[in-house]
Design a protein around this motif. Structure first.
Motif, PDB file in Angstrom:
ATOM      1  N   THR A 134       2.958  -4.761  21.670  1.00 60.89           N
ATOM      2  CA  THR A 134       2.754  -5.245  20.302  1.00 60.89           C
ATOM      3  C   THR A 134       3.936  -4.883  19.407  1.00 60.89           C
ATOM      4  O   THR A 134       4.164  -5.517  18.392  1.00 60.89           O
ATOM      5  N   ILE A 135       4.679  -3.832  19.804  1.00 57.61           N
ATOM      6  CA  ILE A 135       5.737  -3.334  18.920  1.00 57.61           C
ATOM      7  C   ILE A 135       6.859  -4.367  18.746  1.00 57.61           C
ATOM      8  O   ILE A 135       7.468  -4.437  17.685  1.00 57.61           O
ATOM      9  N   ASN A 136       7.125  -5.193  19.785  1.00 52.80           N
ATOM     10  CA  ASN A 136       8.078  -6.294  19.542  1.00 52.80           C
ATOM     11  C   ASN A 136       7.370  -7.658  19.568  1.00 52.80           C
ATOM     12  O   ASN A 136       7.977  -8.684  19.780  1.00 52.80           O
ATOM     13  N   ASP A 189      -4.625  -8.559  16.035  1.00 51.93           N
ATOM     14  CA  ASP A 189      -5.664  -9.236  15.245  1.00 51.93           C
ATOM     15  C   ASP A 189      -5.688  -8.738  13.810  1.00 51.93           C
ATOM     16  O   ASP A 189      -5.906  -9.493  12.877  1.00 51.93           O
ATOM     17  N   SER A 190      -5.501  -7.435  13.628  1.00 54.61           N
ATOM     18  CA  SER A 190      -5.466  -6.895  12.269  1.00 54.61           C
ATOM     19  C   SER A 190      -4.620  -5.642  12.263  1.00 54.61           C
ATOM     20  O   SER A 190      -4.280  -5.101  13.310  1.00 54.61           O
ATOM     21  N   GLY A 191      -4.281  -5.167  11.055  1.00 58.59           N
ATOM     22  CA  GLY A 191      -3.416  -4.014  10.931  1.00 58.59           C
ATOM     23  C   GLY A 191      -1.985  -4.436  10.669  1.00 58.59           C
ATOM     24  O   GLY A 191      -1.721  -5.619  10.441  1.00 58.59           O
ATOM     25  N   ALA A 192      -1.063  -3.488  10.697  1.00 57.02           N
ATOM     26  CA  ALA A 192       0.326  -3.800  10.388  1.00 57.02           C
ATOM     27  C   ALA A 192       1.267  -2.987  11.270  1.00 57.02           C
ATOM     28  O   ALA A 192       0.961  -1.867  11.668  1.00 57.02           O
ATOM     29  N   ILE A 193       2.377  -3.641  11.615  1.00 51.70           N
ATOM     30  CA  ILE A 193       3.416  -2.948  12.367  1.00 51.70           C
ATOM     31  C   ILE A 193       4.724  -3.162  11.624  1.00 51.70           C
ATOM     32  O   ILE A 193       5.049  -4.286  11.242  1.00 51.70           O
ATOM     33  N   ALA A 194       5.446  -2.082  11.371  1.00 54.36           N
ATOM     34  CA  ALA A 194       6.741  -2.201  10.702  1.00 54.36           C
ATOM     35  C   ALA A 194       7.794  -1.491  11.525  1.00 54.36           C
ATOM     36  O   ALA A 194       7.537  -0.450  12.137  1.00 54.36           O
ATOM     37  N   ILE A 195       8.971  -2.112  11.585  1.00 52.68           N
ATOM     38  CA  ILE A 195      10.089  -1.491  12.277  1.00 52.68           C
ATOM     39  C   ILE A 195      11.208  -1.287  11.277  1.00 52.68           C
ATOM     40  O   ILE A 195      11.653  -2.251  10.633  1.00 52.68           O
ATOM     41  N   ASP A 196      11.617  -0.036  11.126  1.00 51.89           N
ATOM     42  CA  ASP A 196      12.661   0.324  10.171  1.00 51.89           C
ATOM     43  C   ASP A 196      12.324  -0.209   8.770  1.00 51.89           C
ATOM     44  O   ASP A 196      13.170  -0.745   8.075  1.00 51.89           O
ATOM     45  N   PRO A 204       8.112  -5.219   7.985  1.00 50.87           N
ATOM     46  CA  PRO A 204       6.946  -5.647   8.756  1.00 50.87           C
ATOM     47  C   PRO A 204       7.339  -6.731   9.760  1.00 50.87           C
ATOM     48  O   PRO A 204       8.241  -7.530   9.491  1.00 50.87           O
ATOM     49  N   LEU A 205       6.672  -6.741  10.910  1.00 49.50           N
ATOM     50  CA  LEU A 205       6.959  -7.747  11.934  1.00 49.50           C
ATOM     51  C   LEU A 205       6.647  -9.135  11.397  1.00 49.50           C
ATOM     52  O   LEU A 205       5.527  -9.401  10.966  1.00 49.50           O
ATOM     53  N   PRO A 206       7.629 -10.054  11.392  1.00 55.50           N
ATOM     54  CA  PRO A 206       7.364 -11.403  10.890  1.00 55.50           C
ATOM     55  C   PRO A 206       6.634 -12.263  11.920  1.00 55.50           C
ATOM     56  O   PRO A 206       6.411 -11.842  13.046  1.00 55.50           O
ATOM     57  N   GLN A 207       6.266 -13.469  11.493  1.00 52.25           N
ATOM     58  CA  GLN A 207       5.675 -14.449  12.415  1.00 52.25           C
ATOM     59  C   GLN A 207       6.737 -14.912  13.415  1.00 52.25           C
ATOM     60  O   GLN A 207       7.927 -14.746  13.188  1.00 52.25           O
ATOM     61  N   GLU A 208       6.268 -15.547  14.485  1.00 51.11           N
ATOM     62  CA  GLU A 208       7.169 -16.106  15.502  1.00 51.11           C
ATOM     63  C   GLU A 208       8.204 -17.004  14.828  1.00 51.11           C
ATOM     64  O   GLU A 208       7.872 -17.823  13.987  1.00 51.11           O
TER      65      GLU A 208
END
Lengths: 261, 215
Positions: free
Chosen positions: A65-67, A73-80, A83-87
C-alpha cells in the motif's frame, strides 16, 4: 499506539522533518476479508523497520500500500509529507522515489541486467544514457553482480537476480526502499548474499521497510520490529525487546513456533 | 492456361490490388488493434468501455454489412469524397482491428503481473509500462494468432471485389461475364490467393523463430 499522536501532528502542522512514511488509520478489505485494520505506522528518515508475522497477517499488503500497488479503503498514507495521489502521472512521480524489491524479483525478462538498471533512469528520470550506464555499473558492482551486466535475468541465479533488483531500485535514488519478502523465493544458500546487500544498505542509512521471515536480519539490522497478525499491528518494539521479551501472547506464540527448531 | 496468359494484365492488376488492399488494411488493423487493446487494459474506465464497445461492434457485425455501411452510410455522414478503395480499406481495417485487439489482449495477459508492477514501482506511467515492458513481452504469444488473422483478412478482401474495387476475386467476375470457362478462372484465382496466404504464414513463421532466439 503512539503513532496516532505523531500522525496528528504531521497532519496539522508542517510534517516533522524526519517522518518519511506516515500511515494513519489505514483500512483495506479483500472482499469480506479485513486485511488491514486501523493501521497506524510512522517510519522516520533513516529508520529500518522490519515487519514480521504469520502468513496472511497482511504484512505484504501493508508493504504494497505504501507505493499504492494496493489501494486502501480508508485512512491516509503520506510520503515525505505528501499524501499518495490517485493513479496517474503524479503517483508515477512519487513511486519513482519509493524503491520496491519483490519476492519474485520481477526483473524485466526481455532486457539485459544493465538495461534493467538503466531503464528507469532513462525513461523516468530522463537521465542521459551514458550517465545511466555508468551509475548502473557502479550499483551492480556494489551488490556484487557487476560481471553479469550483459546477461539476461533468466541466466542468473535467484540470489543474483534479487541483487540486480535491489540495484534497479537504488538507481532511482529512492527516499525509501520497500522489501516484500525479498528472500522467500530463494534457495537457502543464496539468502545470505541478498541479506548482506540489504545490511550494507541499512548501514549506509537508507530508510527501509522490510517484510521478511528472516529473524536474523530483523535482529541485526532493524531499528524497530513491527509484529502483525490478522490485519493488525499487535506489537512494535526494538528487536532486542521483541525477541527476548515479547509482550503479546500472539507474538510469544509466533516466536515459539519459529525459533524452536 | 490460356485464360491466364491471355488476360495476364487483368490477373496482375487483380493480384496487386489484393496485395495492396490486404497490406494497407493489415497496417490499419494493427495500429487500431494495439491501441484498442491498450484501451481495454487501461486503468481509465471510459477507455476500457470504448475498447470493449469497439470490439463488440466490429467483431459481431458481418463484414458485408460493414462494406454496405462504408458505401452508403459513411458518405451520407462524412460526404462523398471517399474513393471505393479507401472505403474498402476502412471496412476491412476496422473489422480486422477487433480481432487484432483480442489477440494482443490475450498476449498481454500472458505477461506475468509482476512485470507491470515492477515497471510501475519504478515510476513508469501506464503507457510507458505497456509500451516498454508488457507489449514487447506479449509479442511472442501474439504472433501465431496474428498470422491467422491476416490470412483471414486476405480472403475477406475478396468482398471488396463485389464493390467494384480492383482485386483478385473481381477478375473472376470480369472474365466469366465475358464468357470464359469458369473452372480454370477459379483455379488461377485460388492459386493467386494461395501465393499471398503462403507468403504471410511463411513471414510469420520466420518472425516466430526470430523472437524465440531473441527471448
Amino acid at each position: 499506539m503512539s503513532g496516532v499522536s505523531v500522525t496528528k501532528a504531521a497532519d496539522d502542522a508542517a510534517p516533522a522533518a524526519d517522518d518519511l512514511v506516515v500511515l494513519s488509520n489505514v483500512n483495506k478489505h479483500f472482499g469480506a476479508l479485513h486485511v488491514l485494520q486501523d493501521i497506524d505506522l510512522t517510519i522516520a528518515r533513516g529508520e529500518v523497520v522490519v515487519v514480521i508475522g504469520p502468513s496472511g497477517s497482511g504484512k505484504s499488503t501493508l508493504c504494497r500500500t505504501i507505493n499504492r500497488l494496493e489501494t486502501i479503503d480508508s485512512g491516509a498514507i503520506a510520503i515525505d509529507g505528501k499524501p499518495l495521489p490517485q493513479e496517474g502521472k503524479e503517483l508515477a512521480r512519487l513511486r519513482a522515489d519509493v524503491g520496491m524489491v519483490f519476492q519474485s524479483f520481477n526483473l524485466f525478462a526481455h532486457k539485459t541486467v544493465l538495461e534493467n538498471v538503466t531503464l528507469g533512469q532513462i525513461k523516468v528520470r530522463k537521465a542521459d544514457k551514458k550517465a545511466a550506464e555508468e551509475k548502473a555499473r557502479t550499483l551492480l558492482d556494489r551488490v556484487g553482480v557487476g560481471s553479469q551486466a550483459d546477461k539476461y535475468p533468466a541466466q542468473l541465479s535467484g540470489g543474483q537476480q534479487q541483487r540486480v533488483a535491489i540495484a534497479r531500485a537504488l538507481a532511482m535514488d529512492p527516499k525509501v526502499m520497500l522489501f516484500d519478502e525479498p528472500t522467500s523465493a530463494l534457495d537457502p544458500e543464496m539468502i545470505n548474499e541478498v541479506l548482506e546487500a540489504m545490511q550494507q544498505l541499512a548501514r549506509d542509512g537508507m530508510t527501509m521497510v522490510v517484510v521478511t521471515h528472516e529473524m536474523g536480519f530483523a535482529r541485526s539490522a532493524a531499528n524497530r520490529v513491527v509484529f502483525m497478525a490478522d490485519g493488525k499491528i499487535v506489537e512494535e518494539a526494538t528487536p532486542d525487546q521483541f525477541f527476548s521479551n515479547p509482550r503479546s501472547d500472539r507474538a510469544k506464540d509466533f516466536l515459539s513456533k519459529i525459533l524452536h527448531h | 492456361m490460356n485464360v491466364l496468359l491471355d488476360h495476364l494484365p487483368e490477373f496482375r492488376d487483380g493480384f496487386i490490388g489484393t496485395v495492396l488492399l490486404t497490406a494497407a488494411s493489415a497496417l490499419l488493423a494493427m495500429v487500431l488493434g494495439v491501441v484498442m487493446a491498450g484501451f481495454r487494459v487501461s486503468p481509465v474506465p471510459p477507455l476500457r468501455f470504448f475498447g470493449a464497445a469497439w470490439v463488440t461492434l466490429f467483431r459481431n457485425t458481418p463484414l458485408t454489412l460493414l462494406f454496405l455501411v462504408a458505401w452508403f452510410v459513411v458518405p451520407a455522414v462524412f460526404g462523398t469524397g471517399m474513393n471505393p478503395w479507401t472505403k474498402a480499406l476502412l471496412a476491412l481495417g476496422f473489422y480486422t482491428s477487433a480481432f487484432v485487439c483480442e489477440a494482443v489482449r490475450s498476449g498481454v495477459s500472458t505477461v506475468p503481473l509482476g512485470q507491470a508492477e515492477a515497471a510501475r514501482s519504478l515510476g513508469m506511467t501506464f503507457s510507458q509500462t505497456l509500451r516498454l515492458i508488457v507489449l514487447p513481452q506479449a509479442t511472442r504469444t501474439v504472433v501465431p494468432p496474428l498470422s491467422s488473422i491476416f490470412i483471414a483478412l486476405t480472403k475477406n478482401s475478396a468482398i471488396a471485389g463485389a464493390f467494384s474495387v480492383t482485386e483478385l476475386f473481381g477478375v473472376q467476375k470480369l472474365l466469366s461475364d465475358k464468357g470464359f470457362a469458369i473452372a480454370p478462372i477459379f483455379l488461377w484465382v485460388a492459386l493467386a490467393y494461395l501465393v499471398i496466404t503462403f507468403s504471410i504464414s511463411g513471414l510469420f513463421r520466420l518472425l516466430e523463430r526470430r523472437l524465440e532466439v531473441a527471448r
